[in-house]
Scaffold this motif. Structure first.
Motif, PDB file in Angstrom:
ATOM      1  N   GLU A 165       0.630  -1.778  -0.046  1.00 14.62           N
ATOM      2  CA  GLU A 165       0.030  -0.179  -0.170  1.00 14.62           C
ATOM      3  C   GLU A 165       0.917   1.372   0.399  1.00 14.62           C
ATOM      4  O   GLU A 165       0.417   2.282  -0.351  1.00 14.62           O
ATOM      5  CB  GLU A 165      -0.583  -0.120   1.658  1.00 14.62           C
ATOM      6  N   GLU A 166       1.759   1.285   0.867  1.00 12.50           N
ATOM      7  CA  GLU A 166       2.934   2.241   0.439  1.00 12.50           C
ATOM      8  C   GLU A 166       3.417   2.853  -0.687  1.00 12.50           C
ATOM      9  O   GLU A 166       4.033   3.621  -1.264  1.00 12.50           O
ATOM     10  CB  GLU A 166       4.401   2.092   1.982  1.00 12.50           C
ATOM     11  N   ASP A 167       3.531   1.223  -1.508  1.00 15.35           N
ATOM     12  CA  ASP A 167       4.204   1.460  -2.449  1.00 15.35           C
ATOM     13  C   ASP A 167       2.992   2.199  -3.723  1.00 15.35           C
ATOM     14  O   ASP A 167       3.123   3.425  -4.220  1.00 15.35           O
ATOM     15  CB  ASP A 167       4.422   0.507  -3.152  1.00 15.35           C
ATOM     16  N   VAL A 168       2.242   1.771  -3.597  1.00 12.63           N
ATOM     17  CA  VAL A 168       0.264   2.247  -4.188  1.00 12.63           C
ATOM     18  C   VAL A 168       0.961   3.450  -4.159  1.00 12.63           C
ATOM     19  O   VAL A 168       0.279   4.736  -5.429  1.00 12.63           O
ATOM     20  CB  VAL A 168       0.048   1.727  -4.482  1.00 12.63           C
ATOM     21  N   ALA A 169       1.161   3.969  -2.875  1.00 13.64           N
ATOM     22  CA  ALA A 169       0.421   5.609  -2.025  1.00 13.64           C
ATOM     23  C   ALA A 169       2.023   6.637  -2.996  1.00 13.64           C
ATOM     24  O   ALA A 169       1.815   7.737  -3.102  1.00 13.64           O
ATOM     25  CB  ALA A 169       0.180   5.836  -0.726  1.00 13.64           C
ATOM     26  N   PHE A 170       2.775   6.100  -3.481  1.00 10.08           N
ATOM     27  CA  PHE A 170       4.264   6.911  -3.221  1.00 10.08           C
ATOM     28  C   PHE A 170       3.917   7.880  -4.099  1.00 10.08           C
ATOM     29  O   PHE A 170       4.038   8.915  -4.163  1.00 10.08           O
ATOM     30  CB  PHE A 170       5.754   5.928  -4.077  1.00 10.08           C
ATOM     31  N   GLY A 171       3.469   7.587  -5.389  1.00 13.31           N
ATOM     32  CA  GLY A 171       3.324   8.464  -6.831  1.00 13.31           C
ATOM     33  C   GLY A 171       2.109   9.982  -6.218  1.00 13.31           C
ATOM     34  O   GLY A 171       2.886  11.114  -6.522  1.00 13.31           O
ATOM     35  N   PRO A 172       1.167   8.898  -5.875  1.00 15.39           N
ATOM     36  CA  PRO A 172       0.671  10.709  -5.478  1.00 15.39           C
ATOM     37  C   PRO A 172       0.470  11.648  -4.056  1.00 15.39           C
ATOM     38  O   PRO A 172       0.039  12.422  -4.281  1.00 15.39           O
ATOM     39  CB  PRO A 172      -1.568   9.415  -4.963  1.00 15.39           C
ATOM     40  N   GLU A 173       1.685  10.736  -3.263  1.00 13.49           N
ATOM     41  CA  GLU A 173       1.515  10.936  -2.056  1.00 13.49           C
ATOM     42  C   GLU A 173       3.216  12.643  -2.693  1.00 13.49           C
ATOM     43  O   GLU A 173       2.765  13.558  -1.726  1.00 13.49           O
ATOM     44  CB  GLU A 173       2.386  10.422  -1.738  1.00 13.49           C
ATOM     45  N   LEU A 226       3.001  13.870  -5.422  1.00 11.33           N
ATOM     46  CA  LEU A 226       2.153  15.268  -5.983  1.00 11.33           C
ATOM     47  C   LEU A 226       1.599  15.896  -4.892  1.00 11.33           C
ATOM     48  O   LEU A 226       0.987  16.463  -5.486  1.00 11.33           O
ATOM     49  CB  LEU A 226       0.500  14.321  -7.198  1.00 11.33           C
ATOM     50  N   GLY A 227       1.145  15.670  -3.741  1.00 11.36           N
ATOM     51  CA  GLY A 227       1.021  16.448  -2.525  1.00 11.36           C
ATOM     52  C   GLY A 227      -0.974  16.037  -1.792  1.00 11.36           C
ATOM     53  O   GLY A 227      -1.013  16.989  -1.930  1.00 11.36           O
ATOM     54  N   ILE A 228      -1.292  15.180  -3.349  1.00 10.71           N
ATOM     55  CA  ILE A 228      -2.420  14.555  -2.698  1.00 10.71           C
ATOM     56  C   ILE A 228      -2.921  14.655  -0.887  1.00 10.71           C
ATOM     57  O   ILE A 228      -1.972  13.808  -0.437  1.00 10.71           O
ATOM     58  CB  ILE A 228      -2.777  13.236  -3.292  1.00 10.71           C
ATOM     59  N   ARG A 288      -5.960   8.078   0.783  1.00  8.49           N
ATOM     60  CA  ARG A 288      -6.360   6.527   1.462  1.00  8.49           C
ATOM     61  C   ARG A 288      -6.962   6.328   0.788  1.00  8.49           C
ATOM     62  O   ARG A 288      -6.827   5.008   0.016  1.00  8.49           O
ATOM     63  CB  ARG A 288      -6.630   6.952   2.873  1.00  8.49           C
ATOM     64  N   GLU A 289      -7.765   7.249   0.039  1.00  5.34           N
ATOM     65  CA  GLU A 289      -9.531   6.364  -0.547  1.00  5.34           C
ATOM     66  C   GLU A 289      -8.554   6.381  -2.192  1.00  5.34           C
ATOM     67  O   GLU A 289      -9.055   4.749  -2.974  1.00  5.34           O
ATOM     68  CB  GLU A 289     -10.006   7.570  -0.984  1.00  5.34           C
ATOM     69  N   ARG A 290      -7.770   7.044  -2.376  1.00  7.82           N
ATOM     70  CA  ARG A 290      -7.382   6.418  -4.226  1.00  7.82           C
ATOM     71  C   ARG A 290      -6.217   5.133  -4.201  1.00  7.82           C
ATOM     72  O   ARG A 290      -6.316   4.341  -4.605  1.00  7.82           O
ATOM     73  CB  ARG A 290      -5.588   7.682  -4.349  1.00  7.82           C
ATOM     74  N   VAL A 291      -5.767   4.721  -3.311  1.00 11.48           N
ATOM     75  CA  VAL A 291      -4.609   3.175  -2.758  1.00 11.48           C
ATOM     76  C   VAL A 291      -5.952   2.623  -2.986  1.00 11.48           C
ATOM     77  O   VAL A 291      -5.750   1.042  -3.680  1.00 11.48           O
ATOM     78  CB  VAL A 291      -3.361   3.534  -1.734  1.00 11.48           C
ATOM     79  N   ALA A 294      -3.478   5.154  -9.067  1.00 11.34           N
ATOM     80  CA  ALA A 294      -3.997   5.450  -8.146  1.00 11.34           C
ATOM     81  C   ALA A 294      -3.794   7.892  -8.821  1.00 11.34           C
ATOM     82  O   ALA A 294      -3.602   7.976  -8.063  1.00 11.34           O
ATOM     83  CB  ALA A 294      -2.719   5.585  -6.827  1.00 11.34           C
ATOM     84  N   MET A 295      -2.460   7.351  -9.657  1.00 12.65           N
ATOM     85  CA  MET A 295      -1.972   9.090 -10.536  1.00 12.65           C
ATOM     86  C   MET A 295      -3.288   8.971 -10.900  1.00 12.65           C
ATOM     87  O   MET A 295      -2.923  10.162 -11.205  1.00 12.65           O
ATOM     88  CB  MET A 295      -0.267   8.367 -11.648  1.00 12.65           C
ATOM     89  N   MET A 296      -4.456   8.299 -11.491  1.00 10.28           N
ATOM     90  CA  MET A 296      -5.171   9.021 -12.078  1.00 10.28           C
ATOM     91  C   MET A 296      -5.369   9.853 -14.108  1.00 10.28           C
ATOM     92  O   MET A 296      -5.188  10.502 -13.650  1.00 10.28           O
ATOM     93  CB  MET A 296      -6.628   9.820 -11.253  1.00 10.28           C
TER      94      MET A 296
END
Length: 294
Positions: free
Chosen positions: A109-117, A119-121, A127-130, A165-167
Motif C-alpha cells: 500500500e505504501e508503494d501504491v501511495a508513493f506517486g500520488p503522495e 503529488l501532494g494529494i 487513502r481512498e485512491r490507494v 492511483a495517479m489517475m
C-alpha cells in the motif's frame, strides 16, 4: 474524427538516438491518430522502434523532429517546463517490463501511495485512491504484504495500481507481460482490459504476444521505425505473409485458418483473430451452423 476525440496526434514524428546528421532514426516519419478511450496494440520485432515510440509519448525521449500532441498539449511546440513535464506524465502513465524496477516501498500500500503522495494529494483522498487502485487490480488483500514476496504477476498488478492511483488519462504498457508466466500474464491482461472497458482509459499495449494483440480494438505494426500496418486485429492477422516478412507471426487460431486455406479448404469469413471467431468459421464451413440471417 473531431479534435476532442483524438488523444494522441503524431505528425511526421522522428527520433534518432545519435545527434549526428546522418544518424539512422529509430522512429521515422510516423503519422497517426489515437482516439480517447481506444485500446491499441503495438507490434514489432526487437529493435523495430515500438518502445522508442512509447517513450516519445511519455516524454522520456524528445522527438528529433515532427509534431506530437497528447491530450491537447503540443509537446513539440516548445520545451516543457519541469512542472509541465510532470503534469504530462501524470496524464500518461507507463508500466514497464520488469515490475521489480517499479516497486519502491517495502509495503504494497505504501508503494501504491508513493506517486500520488509526491503529488501532494491530502491524506483522506490518498487513502481512498490507494484502496480503489488496489481493489481495481484485485490486490486489496495484499495491501500490507511485502512486494518482494509476491509473484511476478502480482508485482506487476501492484505497479499498475500505483499508476491507477495517479489517475492518468492514458496508460502505456511497454512489454509489461514479457517476464511473466501464463497466469501472471492473464492477471495483467485482465487489469488492462478493466482500465479500458470500465474506466475508459486510453490504452497502448506494446507487446510481442499475438494473442494479446488480438484483444485490442486496433493493431499498429511498426517496422524499422515506420508504421507498416494499421487496422483491426482481424485485418492485420489476415496478412500473414506480410507479418512473417518482418519477423512476426499470427495467433494460433488465425494460423489454423491460414493452414486450412493453404490446404485447399474453403473457410470463409474474416474473424480470424479470436478462438470463437475461428471456431464459428470452421463450423460454418462444415455446415454445422448456417450463416446468420438465413
Amino acid at each position: 474524427m473531431t479534435e476532442t476525440e483524438i488523444f494522441i496526434h503524431a505528425e511526421h514524428l522522428c527520433f534518432a538516438y545519435d545527434d549526428e546528421k546522418d544518424a539512422i532514426p529509430a522512429v521515422k516519419d510516423i503519422s497517426l491518430d489515437i482516439r480517447r478511450g481506444e485500446y491499441v496494440a503495438v507490434l514489432g520485432h526487437n529493435g523495430s522502434g515500438k518502445s522508442t515510440f512509447a517513450k516519445l509519448l511519455n516524454q522520456i525521449l524528445e522527438p528529433t523532429s515532427g509534431k506530437l500532441v497528447v491530450g491537447g498539449v503540443d509537446l513539440t511546440a516548445e520545451e516543457l517546463t519541469e512542472e509541465e513535464l510532470l503534469a504530462h506524465r501524470r496524464r500518461v502513465g507507463m508500466v514497464f517490463q520488469n515490475p521489480d524496477n517499479q516497486l519502491v516501498a517495502t509495503v504494497v500500500e505504501e508503494d501504491v501511495a508513493f506517486g500520488p503522495e509526491n503529488l501532494g494529494i491530502p491524506h483522506p483522498e490518498l487513502r481512498e485512491r490507494v484502496d480503489r487502485a488496489l481493489e481495481a487490480v484485485g490486490m486489496s488483500e495484499y495491501a500490507a504484504h511485502e512486494p518482494h514476496r509476491l509473484s511476478g504477476g502480482q508485482k506487476q498488478r501492484v505497479a499498475i495500481a500505483g499508476m491507477i492511483a495517479m489517475m492518468p488519462e492514458c496508460v502505456i504498457f511497454d512489454e509489461s507481460t514479457a517476464m511473466l508466466d501464463p497466469l501472471g500474464r492473464r492477471e495483467v491482461l485482465d487489469a488492462i482490459r478493466m482500465l479500458n472497458r470500465e474506466r475508459g482509459m486510453t490504452v497502448l499495449n506494446i507487446t510481442h504476444y499475438m494473442n494479446e494483440a488480438a484483444l485490442a480494438d486496433r493493431v499498429i505494426v511498426i517496422n524499422d521505425g515506420e508504421v507498416l500496418m494499421d487496422g483491426t486485429p482481424d485485418e492485420i492477422f489476415a496478412r500473414r505473409a506480410e507479418l512473417r516478412s518482418v519477423g512476426l507471426e499470427v495467433p494460433q487460431c488465425a494460423e489454423l485458418i491460414h493452414l486450412l486455406r493453404d490446404a485447399g479448404f474453403s473457410v470463409e469469413g474474416e474473424k480470424i483473430s479470436t478462438v470463437e471467431g475461428c471456431a464459428e468459421m470452421i463450423l460454418r464451413s462444415l455446415g454445422v451452423i448456417e450463416e446468420k440471417g438465413r
